[in-house]
Design an enzyme around this catalytic site. Structure first.
Site, mmCIF file in Angstrom:
data_model
loop_
_atom_site.group_PDB
_atom_site.id
_atom_site.type_symbol
_atom_site.label_atom_id
_atom_site.label_comp_id
_atom_site.label_asym_id
_atom_site.label_seq_id
_atom_site.Cartn_x
_atom_site.Cartn_y
_atom_site.Cartn_z
ATOM 1 N N GLU A 1 0.806 -1.222 0.000
ATOM 2 C CA GLU A 1 0.000 0.000 0.000
ATOM 3 C C GLU A 1 0.841 1.277 0.000
ATOM 4 O OE1 GLU A 1 -2.789 -0.106 3.209
ATOM 5 O OE2 GLU A 1 -3.844 -1.841 2.410
ATOM 6 N N GLU B 1 -5.231 -8.939 1.299
ATOM 7 C CA GLU B 1 -5.873 -8.600 2.573
ATOM 8 C C GLU B 1 -7.347 -8.348 2.341
ATOM 9 O OE1 GLU B 1 -4.330 -5.320 4.911
ATOM 10 O OE2 GLU B 1 -2.274 -5.880 4.428
HETATM 11 C C1 GBH Z 1 -4.292 -2.320 5.624
HETATM 12 O O1 GBH Z 1 -4.511 -0.970 5.434
HETATM 13 C C2 GBH Z 1 -2.889 -2.545 6.104
HETATM 14 O O2 GBH Z 1 -2.099 -3.119 5.106
HETATM 15 C C3 GBH Z 1 -2.806 -3.377 7.346
HETATM 16 O O3 GBH Z 1 -1.536 -3.242 7.896
HETATM 17 C C4 GBH Z 1 -3.898 -2.936 8.290
HETATM 18 O O4 GBH Z 1 -3.781 -3.484 9.563
HETATM 19 C C5 GBH Z 1 -5.202 -3.343 7.675
HETATM 20 O O5 GBH Z 1 -5.329 -2.861 6.381
HETATM 21 C C6 GBH Z 1 -6.416 -2.890 8.471
HETATM 22 O O6 GBH Z 1 -6.463 -1.510 8.564
HETATM 23 O O7 GBH Z 1 -7.600 7.689 7.945
HETATM 24 O O8 GBH Z 1 -9.892 7.868 7.182
HETATM 25 O O9 GBH Z 1 -8.100 8.803 5.848
HETATM 26 C C7 GBH Z 1 -5.850 -0.589 5.223
HETATM 27 C C8 GBH Z 1 -6.009 0.541 4.239
HETATM 28 C C9 GBH Z 1 -5.798 2.850 3.955
HETATM 29 C C10 GBH Z 1 -7.402 2.056 5.485
HETATM 30 C C11 GBH Z 1 -5.813 4.194 4.637
HETATM 31 C C12 GBH Z 1 -7.450 3.379 6.161
HETATM 32 C C13 GBH Z 1 -7.044 5.705 5.915
HETATM 33 C C14 GBH Z 1 -8.428 6.241 5.935
HETATM 34 N N1 GBH Z 1 -6.097 1.818 4.908
HETATM 35 N N2 GBH Z 1 -7.102 4.423 5.233
HETATM 36 S S1 GBH Z 1 -8.509 7.770 6.773
#
Ligand code: GBH
Length: 452
Positions: A170, A358
């Site tokens: 990511e 994931e």
């Molecule tokens: C993944 O990210 C990760 O790879 C993993 O490590 C993590 O534990 C898992 O998913 C669960 O979260 O803050 O409202 O702007 C998830 C993708 C992208 C979700 C960024 C949250 C931020 C949204 N993430 N997003 S916000």
């Protein structure tokens, strides 16, 4: 006659669990590991929910044998994990830390003994802090050489047993969210031009990782990126709304997929970035766009789109307050992202194969009662998402595997330990692991290769 048709997945479909080193290992300062940007970030009061940190996490560094045995008992044949850069190269580059290298040797040996195939993410956000201090981490082009050296080191060390490599996890989460909005380590809010540059350096590092696997990975080695693509789900599956979903996917993901799959930045992106556009060299895109073997997709949530009335290519709909979501604020429940995500990635980018690296959900699960955690919410969510994944496969999308995030509850970044994503419950006082109902259910799904 009424029958029970169980949606069956293709033969050889890859089922597994996923985790990441910084979220489960702990042993933050043991056996020569240096500080990562997340270790440092978590030390700043107020950045992480409950001021949690990564020092101990799930104690996986010490309990890995038990964890792998538990994984085996649940019937998982594949496990996606990540390697901690600051464990292997505490100085970022320079001397290799043999004790760190040995940990993963022991881990891979244990996995082999238990019949579990490793899927290894090279980078899951834990930049050695020393590189952040030395030249600004992902901001400086020197990071690309440092990462190339790290990638070569681990591919050479483990390439005999690791055949499935994931370059970066990511990109947006360690560039845009890390240097732009500041909600991920190192927690900076810098101007757009700098953020765009971090992104470019990540793309180059992905290219270096692909090259490392091609050169040193040995026979049968495969490599791909894992991305959290933004997916628009058509409100109605009609030609017009599907066209809107296409247009949204191209635009929303152009910063990653245009360079990787087409070998250039999209002219619209460069134009809209203007003076903030990334600086690049002529040969950069040869490195960035080397063919890969698969695309890993982390899919949890998305947006609803439909054909626009006003001549625009699409319209995004706001979520109403009553829209169902998991306990983490950002996770709207949208099973259809597992249909449209892989489908659009294949149709638009030409990705040769997709792995869902994931998918899962974060809930504030209650502790076990009589040894059981009845997380029916997670069972239901995962089942609905898998139904859509099955539909994608049935329609011809080349999806080859699925990894449930996560094997066990762990350090959920800025949301700390409160938000539990595990199929296995982790007690952070005793470190006892308790498989939840969803783990038992998923175990049967993996064994039967069908939805149950
Ligand atoms: C993944 O990210 C990760 O790879 C993993 O490590 C993590 O534990 C898992 O998913 C669960 O979260 O803050 O409202 O702007 C998830 C993708 C992208 C979700 C960024 C949250 C931020 C949204 N993430 N997003 S916000």
């Amino acid at each position: 006659m009424i029958i029970h048709q169980k949606p069956t997945f293709p033969k050889n479909f890859v089922w597994g669990f996923a985790t990441a080193a910084p979220q489960i290992e702990g042993a933050g300062r043991e056996d020569g590991k240096s500080e990562s940007v997340w270790d440092r970030y978590a030390r700043q009061p107020g950045t992480i929910h409950n001021n949690d940190n990564l020092d101990v996490a799930c104690q996986h560094y010490h309990l890995y044998k038990e964890d792998i045995a538990l994984m085996r008992s649940l019937g998982a044949k594949n496990y996606r994990l990540s390697i901690a850069w600051p464990r292997i190269l505490p100085g970022g580059d320079g001397a290799v830390n043999q004790k760190g290298v040995d940990f993963y040797h022991r881990l891979f040996d244990t996995m082999m003994e238990n019949g579990i195939t490793p899927w290894v993410t090279m980078y899951h956000w834990d930049m050695p802090q020393v590189l952040e201090d030395r030249f600004g981490g992902w901001r400086d082009r020197r990071v690309v050489d440092a990462f190339a050296n790290y990638a070569q080191t681990i591919v050479k060390a483990y390439g005999d047993r690791v055949k499935n490599w994931i370059t970066l996890n990511e990109i947006s989460c360690f560039t845009y969210y890390a240097y732009g909005t500041g909600v991920k380590a190192p927690g900076l809010k810098l101007p757009e031009g700098i953020v765009n540059q971090t992104y470019h350096h990540a793309l180059l590092s992905h290219g270096e990782a692909v090259r490392a696997v091609r050169e040193y990975g040995g026979p049968g080695a495969r490599v791909g990126l894992t991305d959290n693509a933004l997916v628009g789900v058509p409100v109605t599956e009609t030609a017009e709304d599907i066209a809107a979903a296409h247009a949204y996917f191209i635009e929303a993901n152009c910063r990653t997929f245009e360079p990787i799959y087409r070998g250039h930045y999209h002219p619209d992106y460069l134009q809209s970035a203007g003076a903030n556009a990334p600086r690049f060299e002529a040969d950069d895109f040869k490195l960035i766009s080397q063919p890969t073997d698969f695309l890993g997709m982390n899919l949890y949530s998305g947006l609803f789109v439909r054909a626009a009335q006003n001549g625009a290519k699409y319209e995004i709909l706001d979520f109403p307050p009553s829209y169902p979501q998991a306990d983490n604020t950002w996770q709207k429940i949208m099973p259809q992202v597992l249909y449209w995500g892989p489908r659009l990635a294949v149709e638009i980018c030409g990705a040769p194969a997709i792995y869902i690296t994931e998918n899962g959900c974060g809930y504030n699960d209650a502790p076990p009662v009589n040894g059981e955690v009845h997380d029916l919410h997670r069972r239901d969510l995962v089942r609905n998402y898998l139904g859509e994944l099955h539909r994608a496969i049935r329609d011809g999308v080349p999806v080859e595997g699925y990894f449930l995030w996560s094997f066990m509850d762990n350090f959920e970044w800025d949301e700390g330990y409160a938000r539990r994503f595990g199929a296995v419950y982790c007690d952070y006082q005793t470190f006892k692991r308790t498989p939840k109902l969803s783990a038992r259910w998923y175990s049967k799904v993996m064994a039967g290769n069908c939805l149950l």
